[in-house]
Every structure is written in structure tokens, then in C-alpha cells.
Design a protein around this motif. Sequence first.
Motif, PDB file in Angstrom:
ATOM      1  N   VAL A 273      10.377  11.992  -1.613  1.00 32.49           N
ATOM      2  CA  VAL A 273      10.776  12.370  -0.434  1.00 32.49           C
ATOM      3  C   VAL A 273      10.137  11.470   0.596  1.00 32.49           C
ATOM      4  N   PRO A 274      10.903  10.490   1.208  1.00 33.52           N
ATOM      5  CA  PRO A 274      10.258   9.585   2.123  1.00 33.52           C
ATOM      6  C   PRO A 274       9.585  10.480   3.352  1.00 33.52           C
ATOM      7  N   PHE A 275       8.527   9.643   3.940  1.00 35.69           N
ATOM      8  CA  PHE A 275       7.741  10.378   4.916  1.00 35.69           C
ATOM      9  C   PHE A 275       8.520  10.458   6.124  1.00 35.69           C
ATOM     10  N   ASP A 276       9.396   9.666   6.559  1.00 37.21           N
ATOM     11  CA  ASP A 276      10.368   9.961   7.819  1.00 37.21           C
ATOM     12  C   ASP A 276      11.267  11.316   7.578  1.00 37.21           C
ATOM     13  N   VAL A 277      11.642  11.610   6.292  1.00 37.30           N
ATOM     14  CA  VAL A 277      12.213  12.721   6.030  1.00 37.30           C
ATOM     15  C   VAL A 277      11.367  14.226   6.398  1.00 37.30           C
ATOM     16  N   VAL A 278      10.475  13.949   5.577  1.00 34.70           N
ATOM     17  CA  VAL A 278       9.312  15.345   5.941  1.00 34.70           C
ATOM     18  C   VAL A 278       8.818  15.292   7.242  1.00 34.70           C
ATOM     19  N   ASN A 279       8.607  14.060   8.065  1.00 35.70           N
ATOM     20  CA  ASN A 279       8.283  14.145   9.324  1.00 35.70           C
ATOM     21  C   ASN A 279       9.226  14.713  10.244  1.00 35.70           C
ATOM     22  N   ARG A 280      10.484  14.578   9.953  1.00 36.98           N
ATOM     23  CA  ARG A 280      11.718  15.084  10.723  1.00 36.98           C
ATOM     24  C   ARG A 280      11.517  16.605  10.721  1.00 36.98           C
TER      25      ARG A 280
ATOM     26  N   PRO B  51       0.994  -1.387   0.013  1.00 41.74           N
ATOM     27  CA  PRO B  51       0.056   0.229   0.163  1.00 41.74           C
ATOM     28  C   PRO B  51       0.927   1.247  -0.054  1.00 41.74           C
ATOM     29  N   VAL B  52       0.679   2.336  -0.658  1.00 41.62           N
ATOM     30  CA  VAL B  52       1.057   3.551  -0.898  1.00 41.62           C
ATOM     31  C   VAL B  52       0.048   4.573  -0.819  1.00 41.62           C
ATOM     32  N   CYS B  53       0.952   5.802  -0.375  1.00 41.98           N
ATOM     33  CA  CYS B  53      -0.017   6.906  -0.474  1.00 41.98           C
ATOM     34  C   CYS B  53       1.084   8.263  -0.585  1.00 41.98           C
ATOM     35  N   PHE B  54       0.632   9.112  -1.396  1.00 41.45           N
ATOM     36  CA  PHE B  54       1.557  10.219  -1.220  1.00 41.45           C
ATOM     37  C   PHE B  54       0.924  11.649  -1.766  1.00 41.45           C
TER      38      PHE B  54
ATOM     39  N   GLN C   6       0.448   1.216   9.588  1.00 45.17           N
ATOM     40  CA  GLN C   6      -0.226   0.012   9.070  1.00 45.17           C
ATOM     41  C   GLN C   6       0.469  -0.727   8.112  1.00 45.17           C
ATOM     42  N   GLY C   7       1.683  -0.356   7.967  1.00 44.78           N
ATOM     43  CA  GLY C   7       2.620  -1.015   7.044  1.00 44.78           C
ATOM     44  C   GLY C   7       2.686  -0.594   5.542  1.00 44.78           C
ATOM     45  N   GLY C   8       2.195   0.426   5.373  1.00 39.65           N
ATOM     46  CA  GLY C   8       2.354   1.181   4.017  1.00 39.65           C
ATOM     47  C   GLY C   8       3.367   2.152   3.872  1.00 39.65           C
ATOM     48  N   ILE C   9       3.410   2.583   2.690  1.00 48.46           N
ATOM     49  CA  ILE C   9       4.625   3.570   2.125  1.00 48.46           C
ATOM     50  C   ILE C   9       3.867   5.101   2.024  1.00 48.46           C
ATOM     51  N   ALA C  10       4.448   5.896   2.867  1.00 44.33           N
ATOM     52  CA  ALA C  10       3.886   7.175   2.459  1.00 44.33           C
ATOM     53  C   ALA C  10       5.306   8.185   2.021  1.00 44.33           C
ATOM     54  N   PHE C  11       4.893   9.095   1.130  1.00 45.96           N
ATOM     55  CA  PHE C  11       5.919   9.941   0.742  1.00 45.96           C
ATOM     56  C   PHE C  11       5.313  11.075   0.055  1.00 45.96           C
ATOM     57  N   ILE C  12       6.250  12.061  -0.225  1.00 39.72           N
ATOM     58  CA  ILE C  12       5.617  13.134  -0.982  1.00 39.72           C
ATOM     59  C   ILE C  12       6.785  13.250  -2.470  1.00 39.72           C
TER      60      ILE C  12
ATOM     61  N   ILE D 119      -0.043  14.815   7.531  1.00 36.10           N
ATOM     62  CA  ILE D 119       1.050  14.273   8.346  1.00 36.10           C
ATOM     63  C   ILE D 119       0.601  13.062   9.317  1.00 36.10           C
ATOM     64  N   ALA D 120      -0.689  13.665  10.059  1.00 29.96           N
ATOM     65  CA  ALA D 120      -1.231  12.528  10.696  1.00 29.96           C
ATOM     66  C   ALA D 120      -1.784  11.070   9.852  1.00 29.96           C
ATOM     67  N   PHE D 121      -2.341  11.185   8.684  1.00 35.30           N
ATOM     68  CA  PHE D 121      -2.929  10.293   7.865  1.00 35.30           C
ATOM     69  C   PHE D 121      -1.322   9.567   7.449  1.00 35.30           C
ATOM     70  N   MET D 122      -0.430  10.152   6.987  1.00 31.43           N
ATOM     71  CA  MET D 122       0.602   9.452   6.367  1.00 31.43           C
ATOM     72  C   MET D 122       1.372   8.529   7.541  1.00 31.43           C
ATOM     73  N   LYS D 123       1.269   9.419   8.770  1.00 31.50           N
ATOM     74  CA  LYS D 123       2.021   8.584   9.826  1.00 31.50           C
ATOM     75  C   LYS D 123       1.279   7.277  10.127  1.00 31.50           C
ATOM     76  N   GLU D 124      -0.112   7.252  10.060  1.00 25.48           N
ATOM     77  CA  GLU D 124      -1.000   6.090  10.438  1.00 25.48           C
ATOM     78  C   GLU D 124      -1.000   5.363   9.514  1.00 25.48           C
ATOM     79  N   PHE D 125      -0.742   5.759   8.144  1.00 25.52           N
ATOM     80  CA  PHE D 125      -0.647   4.852   7.008  1.00 25.52           C
ATOM     81  C   PHE D 125       0.556   3.971   6.989  1.00 25.52           C
ATOM     82  N   GLU D 126       1.712   4.642   7.550  1.00 29.97           N
ATOM     83  CA  GLU D 126       2.886   3.846   7.616  1.00 29.97           C
ATOM     84  C   GLU D 126       2.928   2.797   8.690  1.00 29.97           C
TER      85      GLU D 126
END
Length: 185
Positions: free
Chosen positions: A124-131, A73-76, A105-111, A96-103
Amino acid sequence: MGTWKTRGLRGSTLEDLLNRTNDSYREKKLALIQKIPTPITPIEIDKKSRHITLAYFDMKSTVDYIGAVQGIPVCFDAKECAVSTFPLQNIHPHQIAFMKEFEAQGGIAFIILSFTAENEIYYVPFDVVNRFWVRMEEGGRKSFTYDEVVPEAYRIRSHRDMYVHYLEGIQQDLDRKEEKGGDSE
């Protein structure tokens, strides 16, 4: 006879290029990614044509795209930046909250971020954006720069009819997460 010079797809927006790429991915059975329409609330509707003539955008939408790539599963979200600094106000807290919850659940979130002045597009991986997001919430910069994000992002290139070929970025992100032991934060 004069020659015709093309400037490629220069006039196309990032979203147009992503939609064409996603069509190609679907045709090649590589991925099934869907554009999520921005929710609107109609105010006036023309009774004859049944068209919405006045509406406003609902603030709470999740991300621009969602789907699956080879069972993952991916979302971006797709963002464009005309200068070398990207304001984090262009990303909303609920995204940000949705992408965090998505990951979670085992998905991949990014921008997917297009620096239009550089004519470069990055995964840009979600963990980079989140930082960067956490840094802002803790009183730091309310933006990040091209120079900050590029070392941790993956440059997206076009490949035939895949104008924004982001599947390679997903693979690099998965490889990196596996090396880190699955820890995405």
C-alpha cells in the motif's frame, strides 16, 4: 506409507516471512533492508544472567523496516488485519510523520498489509495510506476497508524464497509516481 501434507508457511507471521524475504534479497544483492527493533526501556535486569526480566515498550518508534533497494531509500511498516476493515489506530501519528518526511527526502514509504482472512498481502503506497489518514483527521472514517484499498494497492505474491516479494510493488509505485509527474500527494 502415509503421505505428509504441508500447509506451507501458514503458521509463520508476516514479520517472519518478511525477514526471510529480506535475507533472500540481501543474498541476491537486490536490496539491503533491516528490521528496526522496537525500542524498550528495561525496568529489571537479572544480574546473574544479564537478561532483561521486565521492560516496557517506548512509544516512539519509526517504522518496522528501513533500507535501500538498488540505490533507492525505502521504509515500511508491516501490518496484519484479520477482518476486512483496517483500523487506522494501528498506525501512529509519528509513523505517518516519519513516512511523509522520508518521501520528502526522495525515499519510498509504504505499508505491507496482510489481510489474513483473505490470505492476501498488499503493498500500500504511502500516499494512499496518507489519504485515508487525512480523511480520518477531517472527521471521516477511522478505518479503511479491503474494498477501498485493494484497487489502489499492489498484490504481493511469493516467488521462490521471496515469500513476500514486495520489490514488484516498489517498481509499480515508482512507475505510477513517474506517470503522475513525481507528485506523491
